[in-house]
Design an enzyme around this catalytic site. Sequence first.
Site, PDB file in Angstrom:
ATOM      1  N   GLY A 211       0.852  -1.174   0.000  1.00  0.00           N
ATOM      2  CA  GLY A 211       0.000   0.000   0.000  1.00  0.00           C
ATOM      3  C   GLY A 211       0.892   1.229   0.000  1.00  0.00           C
TER       4      GLY A 211
ATOM      5  N   GLN B 129       2.922  10.023   0.963  1.00  0.00           N
ATOM      6  CA  GLN B 129       4.195   9.321   1.222  1.00  0.00           C
ATOM      7  C   GLN B 129       5.213   9.537   0.101  1.00  0.00           C
ATOM      8  OE1 GLN B 129       2.174   5.385   2.237  1.00  0.00           O
ATOM      9  NE2 GLN B 129       3.969   5.362   3.576  1.00  0.00           N
TER      10      GLN B 129
ATOM     11  N   CYS C 235       5.051   0.009   7.390  1.00  0.00           N
ATOM     12  CA  CYS C 235       4.741   1.211   6.609  1.00  0.00           C
ATOM     13  C   CYS C 235       6.011   1.631   5.890  1.00  0.00           C
ATOM     14  CB  CYS C 235       4.267   2.325   7.546  1.00  0.00           C
ATOM     15  SG  CYS C 235       3.883   3.868   6.706  1.00  0.00           S
ATOM     16  N   LEU C 236       5.904   1.934   4.595  1.00  0.00           N
ATOM     17  CA  LEU C 236       7.111   2.294   3.832  1.00  0.00           C
ATOM     18  C   LEU C 236       7.786   3.562   4.377  1.00  0.00           C
ATOM     19  CD1 LEU C 236       6.059   1.516   0.140  1.00  0.00           C
ATOM     20  CD2 LEU C 236       7.697   0.261   1.550  1.00  0.00           C
TER      21      LEU C 236
ATOM     22  N   HIS D 281      -5.304   1.473   6.618  1.00  0.00           N
ATOM     23  CA  HIS D 281      -3.985   2.064   6.904  1.00  0.00           C
ATOM     24  C   HIS D 281      -3.715   3.236   5.944  1.00  0.00           C
ATOM     25  CE1 HIS D 281       0.546   1.579   7.789  1.00  0.00           C
ATOM     26  NE2 HIS D 281       0.510   2.387   6.749  1.00  0.00           N
ATOM     27  N   GLU D 282      -3.961   3.013   4.645  1.00  0.00           N
ATOM     28  CA  GLU D 282      -3.682   4.059   3.649  1.00  0.00           C
ATOM     29  C   GLU D 282      -4.656   5.230   3.792  1.00  0.00           C
ATOM     30  OE1 GLU D 282      -0.891   3.813   2.319  1.00  0.00           O
ATOM     31  OE2 GLU D 282      -0.669   1.706   2.852  1.00  0.00           O
TER      32      GLU D 282
ATOM     33  N   HIS E  36      -3.459   7.631   6.217  1.00  0.00           N
ATOM     34  CA  HIS E  36      -2.404   8.526   5.712  1.00  0.00           C
ATOM     35  C   HIS E  36      -2.998   9.809   5.123  1.00  0.00           C
ATOM     36  CE1 HIS E  36       1.471   6.519   6.120  1.00  0.00           C
ATOM     37  NE2 HIS E  36       1.007   5.388   5.622  1.00  0.00           N
TER      38      HIS E  36
HETATM   39 NI    NI Z   1       1.914   3.527   5.721  1.00  0.00          NI
END
Ligand code: NI
Length: 173
Positions: free
Chosen positions: A46, A51, A93-94, A135-136, A139
């Site tokens: 994701g 991000q 998470c990236l 989760h996304e 963000h």
């Molecule tokens: Ni994330």
Amino acid sequence: MAMLDLKYYGDPVLRKVSKPVENVDGRIVKFAEDLIETMGAKNGIGLAANQVGEAVRIFAVDPSLANPGEKPFVLINPRIIATEGDVGYEEGCLSFPGLFERVQRPEKVLVEALDIDGNSIRTERDGLVARIILHENDHLDGKLFIDYFSFLRKQMYNNKLKRLKAGEIEVFR
Ligand code: NI
């Protein structure tokens, strides 16, 4: 297509509330394709637009771990209509390389959004794909998975989070 630069914890764009997309035009389509490509190149499942530094309401999802063969997709201007259940599962998470922690989230989600062609869609997801969407979607509102950590867990990670935020370390170890 092009690879986009990832933004890591400490970058203020991760705490921004992202703006809706007004028009799914060629520029947005290109950005959405780049977001999907970047997610894949970074082995993510994701990735939200902020991000990569763009505070707009788009995120990419790769459902193939849960549904082999299903292609990555984007959701534009998503709205969570309903959720159900409550389940804990390990997340990463990236923007927090190397940090994995169990987070409680709803088990199912019903979401409305625009797809990459600008069509209104409504999809019901459960399990891992629901978790990715939730989760996304967080963000887009500047919310991060560390915000769900318990007080004790946060205390435990506090020092490393500070160092990551300050750019002193790049990966949790
Ligand atoms: Ni994330």
